[in-house]
Motif scaffolding. Structure first.
Motif, PDB file in Angstrom:
ATOM      1  N   GLY A   3      30.218  57.321   3.531  1.00  0.00           N
ATOM      2  CA  GLY A   3      29.426  56.577   2.563  1.00  0.00           C
ATOM      3  C   GLY A   3      27.964  56.421   2.917  1.00  0.00           C
ATOM      4  O   GLY A   3      27.226  55.720   2.226  1.00  0.00           O
ATOM      5  N   TRP A 230      36.217  57.151  -1.948  1.00  0.00           N
ATOM      6  CA  TRP A 230      34.783  57.333  -2.120  1.00  0.00           C
ATOM      7  C   TRP A 230      34.487  58.282  -3.266  1.00  0.00           C
ATOM      8  O   TRP A 230      35.221  59.243  -3.505  1.00  0.00           O
ATOM      9  CB  TRP A 230      34.158  57.891  -0.843  1.00  0.00           C
ATOM     10  N   ARG A 241      26.550  57.210  -3.150  1.00  0.00           N
ATOM     11  CA  ARG A 241      27.962  57.206  -2.793  1.00  0.00           C
ATOM     12  C   ARG A 241      28.513  55.792  -2.956  1.00  0.00           C
ATOM     13  O   ARG A 241      27.912  54.828  -2.475  1.00  0.00           O
ATOM     14  CB  ARG A 241      28.150  57.713  -1.372  1.00  0.00           C
ATOM     15  N   LYS A 243      32.140  53.228  -3.145  1.00  0.00           N
ATOM     16  CA  LYS A 243      33.513  53.064  -2.656  1.00  0.00           C
ATOM     17  C   LYS A 243      34.278  52.135  -3.591  1.00  0.00           C
ATOM     18  O   LYS A 243      33.803  51.049  -3.927  1.00  0.00           O
ATOM     19  CB  LYS A 243      33.493  52.475  -1.248  1.00  0.00           C
ATOM     20  N   ASN A 258      28.679  49.854  -1.851  1.00  0.00           N
ATOM     21  CA  ASN A 258      28.119  50.900  -1.002  1.00  0.00           C
ATOM     22  C   ASN A 258      28.701  50.746   0.409  1.00  0.00           C
ATOM     23  O   ASN A 258      29.597  49.926   0.631  1.00  0.00           O
ATOM     24  CB  ASN A 258      26.581  50.860  -0.995  1.00  0.00           C
ATOM     25  N   ARG A 259      28.205  51.505   1.363  1.00  0.00           N
ATOM     26  CA  ARG A 259      28.781  51.453   2.709  1.00  0.00           C
ATOM     27  C   ARG A 259      28.528  50.122   3.411  1.00  0.00           C
ATOM     28  O   ARG A 259      29.209  49.758   4.358  1.00  0.00           O
ATOM     29  CB  ARG A 259      28.244  52.603   3.579  1.00  0.00           C
TER      30      ARG A 259
END
Length: 285
Positions: A3, A230, A241, A243, A258-259
């Motif tokens: 991510g 993802w 990206r 999730k 997000n990450r």
């Protein structure tokens, strides 16, 4: 690591720096591989634990809000669609947009939009609306139409009563409500003119499902998504990206982060099905 993207701020920068330092040390031969691997794993484990805590907090906060908001939206869209371009008395407008609306929301919260209770509520809503519309038939068919209306009206009160969960503990309010509807139906069957009034639709978000049906094939792609998956989402020229951290099958709602564990998007199943079909969103395998 899947991510990571450039806009993640200090957290993303720290991850990138740690990886670059590790790779540099390995490439130059200055790293002790076992201890370097242990250090990298410790960093990633700590980072993942932090992110998991943020995601858990977000899901706990958002779950109730999403369910509440979507139950209102689904109920309002269904009732608005049934009432559209039809005529009603003040009493039935008050009922459909009041106690009935509240009850349908509770049915969605308790049973979901795939339940028999939801489908039954939608069908009864359509039936209520139909009973208030003028009978259009020639002289030969009019008597039959009136007989059919009479049979429907005779059982309608019982069906409404069973689904009036918003008034579950207020039998007096239930009977008063049904009495008003019954009076209207007596006048309709007796062919007495009704005093119809204008009404405004219930406030709601105009979601795609309110106007067109998403194909089962498109929806199946969304239904097979799993939490933790993802995806890439195209926002103009930028691809980010995202999730999937929360999938609420009962109200057909998705939540993405997000990450860093920060919320970036929420979509209904139907909305996200369109994004997948257009290529705006793609699953990362």
């Amino acid at each position: 690591l899947i991510g990571w993207s450039a806009e993640l701020g200090r957290s993303g920068d720290a991850l990138l720096k740690h990886l670059e330092q590790t790779i540099s040390a390995i490439n130059t031969g200055t790293a002790d591989i076992p201890s370097t691997a242990t250090a990298l794993k410790a960093f990633l484990d700590k980072d993942n634990t932090r992110i998991s805590k943020l995601e858990s907090r977000l899901c706990a906060t958002e779950t109730g809000q999403l369910r509440s908001r979507q139950s209102k939206n689904r109920a309002a869209n269904m009732i608005n669609e049934a009432m559209q371009r039809n005529q009603f008395t003040a009493s039935i407008i008050t009922f459909l947009q009041g106690h009935w609306y509240d009850s349908v929301q509770l049915l969605v919260l308790e049973h979901g939009v795939d339940s028999d209770e939801w489908r039954r509520a939608a069908k009864i809503t359509e039936t209520i609306v139909w009973t208030y519309q003028p009978l259009i038939a020639d002289d030969t068919a009019l008597a039959q139409a009136k007989q059919h209306l009479y049979r429907v009206v005779a059982s309608l009160a019982t069906e409404i009563r069973e689904l009036l969960v918003a008034l579950k503990h207020n039998s007096q309010a239930i009977e008063a409500t049904l009495h008003d509807i019954e009076n209207d139906h007596i006048n309709i069957i007796a062919e007495r003119p009704l005093t119809c009034v204008p009404y405004a639709p219930l406030n709601c978000d105009l979601a795609p499902y309110a106007h067109s049906r998403v194909s089962r094939l498109l929806l199946r792609k969304v239904q097979t998504l799993q939490s933790g998956q993802w995806l890439v989402f195209k926002d103009g020229e930028q691809a980010i990206r995202i999730k999937l951290v929360l999938k609420l099958d009962d109200v057909k709602q998705l939540l993405f982060t997000n990450r860093n564990g920060v919320k970036v998007m929420e979509k209904s199943f139907e909305e996200f099905a369109y994004l997948l079909s257009s290529g705006t969103a793609k699953i990362l395998h």
